[in-house]
Design an enzyme around this catalytic site. Sequence first.
Site, PDB file in Angstrom:
ATOM      1  N   CYS A   1       0.827  -1.211   0.000  1.00 33.43           N
ATOM      2  CA  CYS A   1       0.000   0.000   0.000  1.00 33.43           C
ATOM      3  C   CYS A   1       0.867   1.270   0.000  1.00 33.43           C
ATOM      4  O   CYS A   1       1.525   1.532  -1.000  1.00 33.43           O
ATOM      5  CB  CYS A   1      -0.991  -0.064   1.156  1.00 33.43           C
ATOM      6  SG  CYS A   1      -2.434   0.925   0.834  1.00 33.43           S
TER       7      CYS A   1
ATOM      8  N   HIS B   1      -3.323  -5.126   1.879  1.00 34.92           N
ATOM      9  CA  HIS B   1      -2.676  -5.325   3.186  1.00 34.92           C
ATOM     10  C   HIS B   1      -2.714  -6.793   3.628  1.00 34.92           C
ATOM     11  O   HIS B   1      -3.556  -7.147   4.467  1.00 34.92           O
ATOM     12  CB  HIS B   1      -3.421  -4.506   4.251  1.00 34.92           C
ATOM     13  CG  HIS B   1      -3.210  -3.037   4.170  1.00 34.92           C
ATOM     14  ND1 HIS B   1      -2.271  -2.380   4.919  1.00 34.92           N
ATOM     15  CD2 HIS B   1      -3.830  -2.101   3.424  1.00 34.92           C
ATOM     16  CE1 HIS B   1      -2.315  -1.092   4.645  1.00 34.92           C
ATOM     17  NE2 HIS B   1      -3.259  -0.893   3.743  1.00 34.92           N
TER      18      HIS B   1
ATOM     19  N   GLU C   1      -0.990  -8.234   5.743  1.00 30.40           N
ATOM     20  CA  GLU C   1      -0.693  -8.351   7.182  1.00 30.40           C
ATOM     21  C   GLU C   1      -1.951  -8.184   8.040  1.00 30.40           C
ATOM     22  O   GLU C   1      -1.905  -8.414   9.245  1.00 30.40           O
ATOM     23  CB  GLU C   1       0.381  -7.313   7.581  1.00 30.40           C
ATOM     24  CG  GLU C   1      -0.076  -5.864   7.636  1.00 30.40           C
ATOM     25  CD  GLU C   1      -0.287  -5.228   6.263  1.00 30.40           C
ATOM     26  OE1 GLU C   1      -0.135  -5.917   5.233  1.00 30.40           O
ATOM     27  OE2 GLU C   1      -0.636  -4.031   6.224  1.00 30.40           O
TER      28      GLU C   1
HETATM   29  N1  GLN Z   1      -3.722   6.420   0.826  1.00 27.89           N
HETATM   30  C1  GLN Z   1      -2.434   6.181   1.420  1.00 27.89           C
HETATM   31  C2  GLN Z   1      -1.352   6.974   0.709  1.00 27.89           C
HETATM   32  O1  GLN Z   1      -1.567   7.488  -0.339  1.00 27.89           O
HETATM   33  C3  GLN Z   1      -2.094   4.708   1.402  1.00 27.89           C
HETATM   34  C4  GLN Z   1      -3.090   3.951   2.231  1.00 27.89           C
HETATM   35  C5  GLN Z   1      -2.564   2.718   2.873  1.00 27.89           C
HETATM   36  O2  GLN Z   1      -1.344   2.504   3.000  1.00 27.89           O
HETATM   37  N2  GLN Z   1      -3.471   1.923   3.365  1.00 27.89           N
HETATM   38  O3  GLN Z   1      -0.281   7.087   1.222  1.00 27.89           O
END
Ligand code: GLN
Length: 208
Positions: free
Chosen positions: A78, A179, A181
């Site tokens: 992410c 995610h 995890e």
């Molecule tokens: N929206 C976040 C970003 O742009 C990422 C979201 C996440 O890591 N769950 O940094």
Amino acid sequence: MKIGVLALQGDFREHIQVLRRLGVEACEVRLPADMDGLDGLIMPGGESTTIGKLAVQYDLVEPIRKMIAEKKPVWGTCAGMIILARDIGGLDQPLIGVMDIVVQRNAFGRQVDSFEAELSVPALASVTPPGKSPEPFTAVFIRAPVIRAVGPGVEVLATLDDGTIVAARQGTLLATAFHPELTDDLRWHQYFLTQVALPPAPRNGQDT
Ligand code: GLN
């Protein structure tokens, strides 16, 4: 094997718990000295602007780039994936910026803050008992980015039903928009440990 988890912000604790459940030595990385002796690194989800700024402030950007240049495995989930990407559409924020992927932040907008999706991931066959095909992976997306394009050396590992790329690998680099995890399914961590991490080099030919 010792794996570090970038622990500046975000859900690093959950990654550490999964690594420990898999019997792997795991440590929090906040300073360059924490990276000594690591065999791999995970950059967690969170807020990529915050994580990037703190990485600059704590002098972690160059040590992480060096680790990648040494072909040690690095996995971004992410926000971590955003930080790994070479191109995030011209947004001005600090990045490691080495993986040949084009990433769009917050690709699902405010309407769909978070959701789950069943992904079919052929690569997870490598961590599935022989003779069985991998079960779908239930992926948790939270204000998630997506991968809009990949370079020639990048393998797409998973897409949504509409073809949107949500997981990819480039040699020792792994990126997932979701995610793993946060679920009880440990297969992505197993994949990172057993497939993306290079096997240890033989010592004096004794291991061959
Ligand atoms: N929206 C976040 C970003 O742009 C990422 C979201 C996440 O890591 N769950 O940094």
